[in-house]
Each structure stands twice: as C-alpha cells, then as structure tokens.
Design a protein around this motif. Structure first.
Motif, PDB file in Angstrom:
ATOM      1  N   UNK B 197      54.355 -23.067  32.408  1.00 55.25           N
ATOM      2  CA  UNK B 197      53.064 -22.829  33.039  1.00 55.25           C
ATOM      3  C   UNK B 197      53.108 -23.187  34.515  1.00 55.25           C
ATOM      4  N   UNK B 198      53.668 -24.352  34.816  1.00 57.38           N
ATOM      5  CA  UNK B 198      53.769 -24.800  36.199  1.00 57.38           C
ATOM      6  C   UNK B 198      54.609 -23.864  37.049  1.00 57.38           C
ATOM      7  N   UNK B 199      55.711 -23.379  36.482  1.00 57.38           N
ATOM      8  CA  UNK B 199      56.575 -22.506  37.271  1.00 57.38           C
ATOM      9  C   UNK B 199      55.903 -21.152  37.511  1.00 57.38           C
ATOM     10  N   UNK B 200      55.153 -20.664  36.508  1.00 57.64           N
ATOM     11  CA  UNK B 200      54.442 -19.405  36.715  1.00 57.64           C
ATOM     12  C   UNK B 200      53.437 -19.533  37.851  1.00 57.64           C
ATOM     13  N   UNK B 265      46.742 -12.606  39.423  1.00 57.70           N
ATOM     14  CA  UNK B 265      45.772 -12.850  38.370  1.00 57.70           C
ATOM     15  C   UNK B 265      46.487 -12.852  37.017  1.00 57.70           C
ATOM     16  N   UNK B 266      47.395 -11.893  36.847  1.00 60.10           N
ATOM     17  CA  UNK B 266      48.146 -11.806  35.594  1.00 60.10           C
ATOM     18  C   UNK B 266      48.990 -13.045  35.357  1.00 60.10           C
ATOM     19  N   UNK B 271      49.857 -18.097  32.555  1.00 63.94           N
ATOM     20  CA  UNK B 271      50.036 -19.546  32.593  1.00 63.94           C
ATOM     21  C   UNK B 271      48.974 -20.240  31.752  1.00 63.94           C
ATOM     22  N   UNK B 272      47.731 -19.785  31.890  1.00 60.33           N
ATOM     23  CA  UNK B 272      46.638 -20.391  31.125  1.00 60.33           C
ATOM     24  C   UNK B 272      46.829 -20.172  29.629  1.00 60.33           C
ATOM     25  N   UNK B 273      47.230 -18.963  29.283  1.00 63.09           N
ATOM     26  CA  UNK B 273      47.390 -18.629  27.882  1.00 63.09           C
ATOM     27  C   UNK B 273      48.477 -19.496  27.251  1.00 63.09           C
ATOM     28  N   UNK B 275      49.483 -22.436  28.377  1.00 59.43           N
ATOM     29  CA  UNK B 275      49.006 -23.811  28.349  1.00 59.43           C
ATOM     30  C   UNK B 275      48.059 -24.061  27.196  1.00 59.43           C
ATOM     31  N   UNK B 276      47.283 -23.044  26.851  1.00 56.55           N
ATOM     32  CA  UNK B 276      46.315 -23.241  25.786  1.00 56.55           C
ATOM     33  C   UNK B 276      46.981 -23.201  24.414  1.00 56.55           C
ATOM     34  N   UNK B 277      47.896 -22.247  24.233  1.00 58.03           N
ATOM     35  CA  UNK B 277      48.481 -22.087  22.897  1.00 58.03           C
ATOM     36  C   UNK B 277      49.261 -23.329  22.481  1.00 58.03           C
ATOM     37  N   UNK B 278      49.636 -24.163  23.454  1.00 58.56           N
ATOM     38  CA  UNK B 278      50.344 -25.395  23.136  1.00 58.56           C
ATOM     39  C   UNK B 278      49.458 -26.342  22.323  1.00 58.56           C
TER      40      UNK B 278
END
Lengths: 252, 280
Positions: B197-200, B265-266, B271-273, B275-278
C-alpha cells in the motif's frame, strides 16, 4: 540425575534496574522445573535469559554464566541461534504465524530456515501433532489457517512447532494463563508426557499448576531466588518464611 | 435541568452539526471541481490515437501522448527498481536492527528529505548527473524520482513494520531462525500488504511530479531510443502543451491531465482496497 542447565551467579540488569540478583540454580535433565513468584519477581526474565531472548532488548545486560551441558550460553563465541535451536520456547499468548496454515506452522522452524527436505515434512507434521494430541482434531484441515483454531489448540500447535525442531530444553512462559481450564488441563498433561524426552522449565503464577506438573519448584521474590527444592517439599514444608507466606496466599 | 436549557442545547447541537457538515463539503469541493473541470476539458480528446500516437507537428490535427505515457512508465519503473528496495530494506534495518543515534539520524534525514521541494531534488540530479554526462537523460530523471520515493517508502514501511507484534518475531527467533531471516520472512512478510500500500502511494506521488523532471529528463517530442537521451513524461508534456499558444495542444494537455489523474486515483484506490482487505 544429570544437570542439564546450570545458572551460576546470574545477574540481569535493564538499564539501572537490577531485575535478577545473583541467582544460582540447577535444572536436572528430563525433569520439570517450575518457577513461581509474584508478578515482577524476575521469573520470566530468568526464563528468557536461558535462550538469549534478551539479546533483542538493547538495555538488557546479562552477567554470570548459564551452562547448557558443557556450553556456556553467554560464551564469547557462542551463536545465539544455535542456542535457540537447542532451547525452544513456548510463550504466554499462543503466537502461531497468522499467515501460515496449521501444516506450515508445525514445520515453520524448517521452512523459515530453508532447510526442509522434501518428503520429510509430512512425517514431521504428523508426529509433532500427535505428540501434542492435536492430530485427531486437525488432521482433516491441515491447510487451513492456524488462527482459526481455538486458543488452547493454538497453544498446543505452538508446542508442536517447538518440538518439531527437536530441542533439548523447552522453556514455557505461563503457557496456560490465557487458556480455559480444559485447555489448561490438556497442556499440563502434555507437559507430563513431554518430560520423558525434554527438559522443561515452566514459569507459572498458578501455584496449583506448579504443584501438579513440576518435580522441582523455585520460588523467586524481588529478583532473588529464595528457595529451590523438590516440589512436594516446597509446598508442604518450605524452609523459608517468605515461601510459606506466598504459597499459603498471605501475599503475592 | 429545565426545558429552556435543553432547547438551547438542541439548537447549539444542530448548529455545530451543520457547521461541521459544511466544512466537510468544502473539503470535498476542490476535488469535485478539479474532476469536473478536467473531465469536461479532456474527455473529448481521449481516443485510441492519444495512447498510440506521438505529438504531431504544430498545425497538424490529432496526435497523442504515447511517448509521454511510455516515458513516465519507464522512468517510474526505474526509480522504483532503485527506490523501493532501498526504502523497504532501510526500514527493515531501522525497525529490526537500528538502535540509538544512527537510526534517529537516518529517520530525521528521511523526514527532511521528504520535505525538500521537488524542484530542488531536480536541481541536485541536474548537478550530479546531467552536467557530468553532458546531456539531459531518462537516467537523470529516474534518479531524481527515486530520491523522492525513498523517504516516503522508508517511513511508511517503517510504520507498518512497527505494527507487527513482537511475539511473532520472538516465535521465529525461538525456533532458531536468525534475526535477518526473521526480519524478512516473518516481520516483512506479515506487514506485506501495508508495505505494498505504501509503495503504491509513493508511486502515485512521483507519477505526478513535474519539477524534478524539468532539469533532468527534459521531455521529448519523439520516442526516446536510449536511456541516456532526453525522455518524454506525461506531466512534462502536460506542462509544455499547456503553456503553448496552440488550441489543439491545449486539448491534448487536458486529456493528458485526465489520464494522469485517473491513474493516480486508481493507484490510491488500489492502495486503499489492499489496506482494507488486510483487516477483514
């Protein structure tokens, strides 16, 4: 009986705090030694010094000697990694690797070290899980995540993981304190069963547990080893007043 | 408590809620305006040509920004190749091995580095690579981008590694696994989704950087054949086309802006997706 571990003039400091004071203690081979004492008495600190877990804490300083057979654990040329392969540890809270399956958790010691031989894994997994009486409960779902097991099962899995790498000594840091009574009973039965092959040192704040599972009991108070002796004697006829006060529930 | 004070409190409560709701809307407003404007101006020039053609000479209609898109991808890729390992393994060092003054210093330097305006990073890359190599190049551009990436990746990775419970490290060490293997196979592995996520987010950040490329990659109207040549990049092309006097170049600039924003935006959504699925 042979002495497996020998602690001589063991002192442990955390910065200015003198946590363990001049402890001398022998642990016999294939026996269960319980370390009891009130919170903050240094019992976990002593236990964690036996497989050099304090190496990760920059402020910790361990002096004195701990002999494992003929090896000085804190010797100048001794690699902590080889010590930890001989001295395994089971922690207070079950800590299986969450990203791994039950199967992979058992052989984690081999996998993480990259030394797993093909064809060996199945045999190690089955025998280790059988030894901790978990095989029948999980044999049909070995590939599912370890975190899906109950707390008691997780702890037995952690013990299986520890014995899978064939240590000589197993350290247990309050292994049942996060478990329900039935799981606790299973762990205690397991300890009894394991001592034929391993030397076990267990820290517990549950005195009944110490009385049930151990051959020798050591009572710590304020960083000092107050008394060590045969468990039956320590619990029925302690030599020191402090020990008696603690086991009869007058303080602690 | 009497009725009067309850009524008063209700009014105060309603007013405060309204105020905060309005403030939230005001935060969203610029984003909505930007999206609306870019879509309105750029959507008409988005066509297959935009992604496959290079810019046409002035006066000729059509053309696209294919070379800019490819250039951005190449330079971001090379910057990631250098920046991501340094950032990630630097963070592993800081959390797993680093104690005392050295790591405090590194952390401080990383914070300062991430606060440096990106045009200055570009000037440094100019001085270090463009001048000695006697020419603008994609290499210099990638170098400047990697300088921006490293501190972002370092700090976000470090935050993720700190969240891995100590008990997991101890479990691995107690099995006789050396610290370096534990760091990589247990600690970094456990934090992997967070690290990705951070790298994205870091990639999204440098994808839009224009200033550091001005003095380094320079931009190119044509396809670049070598990494030692000036190379086109999407943000550079947007900049150059937007300040040009030609109407059709302006439309291309808007289309480029639209592509860039959609890309970022993508990446943020991805990244958010992740981070959330974790956590689910």
């Amino acid at each position: 009986m042979n002495s497996k571990l020998s602690l001589r003039d063991l002192n442990i400091h955390f910065g200015e705090n003198h946590a363990v004071k001049s402890v001398d203690m022998e642990v016999a081979e294939n026996s269960v030694t319980a370390i009891i004492g009130p919170s903050g008495c240094g019992k976990s600190t002593v236990l964690r010094s036996i497989n050099r877990m304090h190496d990760l804490t920059p402020s910790a300083r361990v002096t004195g000697t701990i002999m494992l057979d003929d090896t000085d654990i804190y010797g100048r040329n001794v690699d902590p990694v080889t010590i930890r392969r001989r001295v395994g540890m089971v922690f207070q809270k079950p800590n299986p690797f969450p990203a791994m399956s039950i199967y992979d958790n058992v052989i984690a010691g081999y996998k993480l070290n990259g030394v797993l031989k093909k064809g060996e894994a199945d045999e190690i997994v089955e025998s280790s899980l059988k030894r901790v009486a978990l095989w029948d409960e999980v044999k049909d779902r070995l590939r599912t995540g370890a975190v899906e097991l109950s707390g008691g099962q997780q702890q037995r899995l952690c013990i299986a993981r520890t014995i899978a790498v064939k240590p000589e000594v197993i350290l247990m840091d309050e292994p049942a304190s996060a478990l329900d009574p039935i799981s606790t009973l299973k762990i205690e039965e397991l300890i009894e069963e394991l001592k034929s092959k391993y030397t076990i040192v267990i820290v517990t704040h549950n005195m009944q547990q110490a009385a049930r599972v151990s051959d020798v009991t050591a009572f710590f108070y304020l960083g000092e080893l107050v008394e060590i002796g045969e468990t039956r004697k320590v619990f029925t006829n302690p030599e020191k007043k402090q020990t008696e006060d603690y086991i009869t529930g007058r303080f602690g | 408590m009497n009725l009067r004070s309850i009524a008063l409190r209700r009014v105060a409560n309603g007013a405060a809620t309204l105020l905060m709701g309005a403030a939230t809307l005001l935060v969203l407003l610029p984003l909505i305006i930007i999206f609306y404007h870019i879509i309105k101006m750029g959507i008409s020039s988005i066509n297959p040509d935009f992604f496959t053609q290079i810019p046409r000479p002035t006066g000729e209609e059509g053309g696209g920004m294919a070379n800019g898109i490819a250039g951005s991808a190449i330079m971001i890729g090379m910057a990631s190749l250098v920046g991501l390992p340094i950032g990630v393994f630097g963070a592993v060092y800081l959390t797993e091995y680093g104690t005392g003054k050295l790591s405090t210093t590194i952390r401080f330097c990383a914070d300062v580095l991430s606060g440096i305006p990106s045009i200055i990073t570009g000037m440094v890359a100019y001085g270090m690579l463009v001048v000695p190599m006697k020419g603008f190049s994609a290499l210099a551009g990638s170098f400047a981008l990697s300088l921006i990436m490293i501190p972002i990746v370092l700090r976000t990775t470090e935050e993720q590694l700190k969240m891995v419970p100590t008990t997991l490290r101890e479990a691995s060490l107690a099995l006789g696994v050396p610290l370096w293997r534990t760091s990589i196979k247990v600690t970094l592995r456990s934090a992997l989704t967070g690290v990705i996520t951070g790298t994205l987010l870091a990639i999204a950040r440098v994808a839009g950087e224009t200033a550091p490329l001005l003095f380094t990659a320079l931009g190119n109207q044509f396809w670049s054949k070598k990494l030692t040549e000036p190379m086109a990049a999407l943000p550079l092309q947007i900049f150059n086309f937007a300040i040009s006097p030609y109407e059709d170049w302006h439309r291309l600039a808007w289309a480029g802006a639209l592509v860039l924003v959609v890309l970022m935006f993508g990446l943020s959504l991805a990244a958010r997706w992740l981070g959330r699925s974790k956590h689910s």
